[in-house]
Design a protein around this motif. Structure first.
Motif, short mmCIF file in Angstrom:
data_model
loop_
_atom_site.label_atom_id
_atom_site.label_comp_id
_atom_site.label_asym_id
_atom_site.label_seq_id
_atom_site.Cartn_x
_atom_site.Cartn_y
_atom_site.Cartn_z
N GLY A 1 0.62 -8.77 1.68
CA GLY A 1 -0.81 -9.06 1.80
C GLY A 1 -1.28 -9.14 3.24
O GLY A 1 -0.73 -8.48 4.13
N HIS B 1 1.82 -1.58 0.94
CA HIS B 1 2.35 -1.42 -0.41
C HIS B 1 3.39 -0.30 -0.49
O HIS B 1 3.41 0.60 0.33
CB HIS B 1 1.22 -1.19 -1.42
CG HIS B 1 0.44 0.05 -1.14
ND1 HIS B 1 -0.76 0.03 -0.46
CD2 HIS B 1 0.68 1.35 -1.45
CE1 HIS B 1 -1.22 1.27 -0.35
NE2 HIS B 1 -0.37 2.09 -0.95
N ARG C 1 -3.10 -5.01 4.02
CA ARG C 1 -2.07 -4.94 3.00
C ARG C 1 -1.01 -3.94 3.39
O ARG C 1 -1.21 -3.11 4.28
CB ARG C 1 -2.68 -4.47 1.68
CG ARG C 1 -3.45 -3.15 1.86
CD ARG C 1 -4.20 -2.75 0.61
NE ARG C 1 -3.39 -1.96 -0.29
CZ ARG C 1 -3.26 -2.21 -1.58
NH1 ARG C 1 -3.89 -3.23 -2.12
NH2 ARG C 1 -2.52 -1.45 -2.34
#
Ligand code: ADP
Ligand code: MG
Length: 507
Positions: free
Chosen positions: A113, A135, A133
């Motif tokens: 995050g 990912h 973020r």
């Protein structure tokens, strides 16, 4: 602040980067196939049934890739999500035979995050760049269109290799929060910082030339002083610092021209041409792909325990920001010098090794590295922070060489001028340590006051006229006398001692 002059006003830039780094791991994100797809490997030799989406095959999440993502997340000072999900992003293109990419959708918490990295801002001060973020997702394969006149080939070795996409944050709700990239140079420094963090952690090679690091570049402009965020464009898949900087600048100028001609910028996806450094519209947002994310039914939600996060956190090495802070705190280096010495981990290791040799000489070692060694990258092996003194004709200057050289100046063994001469001899391939070289060429500094005094006496006798002028107030002549003494001693006298004795004698 970096600005671009327009016809009526000056403009500032707002930049957002989406950086993909290829995760280092033995196997792919969801299959056991090798993730080491380097170009010497024959096409389609590292492909599992999962990678090419054979019916009935089930992906299995590679835990090591998850740990790598957590490591990078901690390196980005970010929150690690205890729960995150994978979803299918519809993507219909032959380099990904599944027909979708397994990724983590923007609507769900990603594994990593909010965070930040610290770079040196254009004002020379540390600047935080916020991270929105990061990912995990699958990489695609490679299509080859230039092998056969009528056929295209697909190489699936890279298909399914883990990527970590790191996205910078723009605080649109608090426009006065300027913790985002605002110039081409800051973009480069940000990317270099990401690269060094990834390398220090062993998370990725993060090598743009090899394609293990790529970035999508979002750019918008606004008049200086305004704090609105205007429409941005996105230039895809950039693979060099130089091109990224050039694309940002070109794109900003293009947008400024549109605004100054009364037009509006549309939110387009751009392509950059390496040939002429221009950007042009690839597709507009209206034809943007509909990704239709949906949860991957083959994969369980990703649960990460607090213990796992803490175990990884406790094994983190020192990262560049901490190294910089240490240099500033322990050695009194400037922000700028600390930034230069942490540009790569190899450079900071080299510096650390040199300082280990002569702990009291950190500051002059830093100065010599930045002003002299950086100008001769071929003469020092930044990758080889280990001492290997003499390496034949291609002389490598080692950390202990520089530490010794700098220490010899500090202890008055040689003066600065002699040090430069020794340095040049080393560049030219002279073997041996600086002290060996000084001995060989008789470059000991004369600090003995009696010896210097006799030379000074001699110079004073020979230059009676100048002595008169000096005594009648032309004290600027001191330099003339210093020069004469230095010349008479073959450059060997200690300039400080010479100055002192001359002043005494002439007054
Ligand atoms: P998308 O989902 O369309 O890719 P994101 O919200 O993920 O958009 O943003 C992508 C990147 O663009 C982020 O790094 C973000 O900070 C940046 N960005 C968003 N708005 C702007 C803007 N107005 N100017 C410059 N960059 C922007
Ligand atoms: Mg995005």
């Amino acid at each position: 602040m970096f600005t671009i002059k327009g016809k009526k006003t000056d403009w500032e830039l707002v930049i957002g980067l989406e950086t993909h780094i290829e995760v280092l791991s033995n196997s792919k994100l969801f299959s056991g196939a090798s993730a080491d797809y380097n170009p010497t490997v024959a096409p389609n030799t590292q492909v599992s049934m999962i990678d090419v989406a054979m019916p009935g095959m089930l992906p299995v999440l590679n835990e090591y890739c998850v740990e790598q993502a957590i490591k990078m997340g901690l390196g980005l000072n970010a929150e690690i999500s205890r729960h995150s999900k994978f979803a299918r992003k519809q993507y219909f293109y032959p380099d990904l035979p599944q027909g979708y990419q397994i990724s983590q959708p923007a609507e769900e918490p990603p594994i990593v995050g909010r965070g930040w990295v610290e770079i040196m801002g254009d004002d020379g001060q540390p600047k935080k760049i916020l991270i929105e973020r990061a990912h995990l997702e699958q990489d695609a394969g490679k299509l080859k269109h230039d092998v056969h006149p009528t056929k295209s080939f697909a190489d699936y070795n890279r298909t399914g290799v883990a990527l970590l996409e790191i996205v910078t944050f723009l605080d649109t709700k608090n426009p006065e929060n300027n913790s985002y990239i605002s110039s081409p140079d800051e973009a480069e420094r940000y990317l270099r910082e990401i690269r060094e963090i990834a390398r220090a952690l062993g998370v990725s090679k993060a090598n743009m030339e090899e394609g293990s690091m790529r970035a999508d570049v979002n750019v918008s402009v606004r008049p200086v002083g305004s704090n609105e965020f205007r429409t941005r464009t996105e230039t895809k898949n950039m693979v060099s610092f130089k091109f990224i900087k050039s694309a940002i600048e070109y794109e900003a100028r293009r947008q400024i021209e549109i605004y100054e001609n009364g037009g509006t910028v549309s939110q387009d996806t751009m392509r950059y041409s390496q040939a002429d450094g221009t950007t042009s519209v690839m597709r507009s947002k209206e034809d943007a792909l509909d990704y239709r994310y949906f949860p991957d039914p083959d994969l369980l939600p990703l649960e990460i325990s607090e213990e796992t996060i803490e175990r990884i956190r406790s094994n983190m090495p020192e990262l560049p920001a901490a190294t910089r802070a240490r240099y500033i705190r322990d050695y009194g280096l400037t922000e700028y010098d600390a930034a230069r010495l942490t540009e790569t981990t190899d450079i900071s290791k080299w510096f650390d090794t040199a300082v280990d040799n002569k702990p009291a000489r950190a500051k002059p070692i830093a100065n010599w590295m930045i002003s002299e060694l950086f100008a001769h990258p071929e003469n020092w092996d930044m990758k080889n922070a280990v001492d290997t003194s003499d390496q034949g004709t291609a002389r490598i200057i080692t950390p202990s060489d520089l530490a010794e050289l700098v220490d010899m100046i500090a202890t008055n063994e040689i003066n600065g001028k002699q040090a430069k001469e020794i340095f040049i001899k080393m560049l030219d391939g002279e073997s041996g340590t600086p002290r060996n070289i000084a001995d060989k060429f008789g470059m000991k500094q004369i600090t003995d006051a009696a010896a210097i005094e006799s030379v000074v006496n001699d110079i004073i006798t020979k230059n009676a006229a100048q002595v008169e002028q000096y005594k009648s107030g032309k004290t600027g002549l001191l330099g003339f006398f210093v020069g004469a003494v230095m010349k008479a001693t073959g450059g060997k006298a200690n300039p400080a001692v010479v100055n002192e004795i001359l002043r005494k004698k002439l007054s």
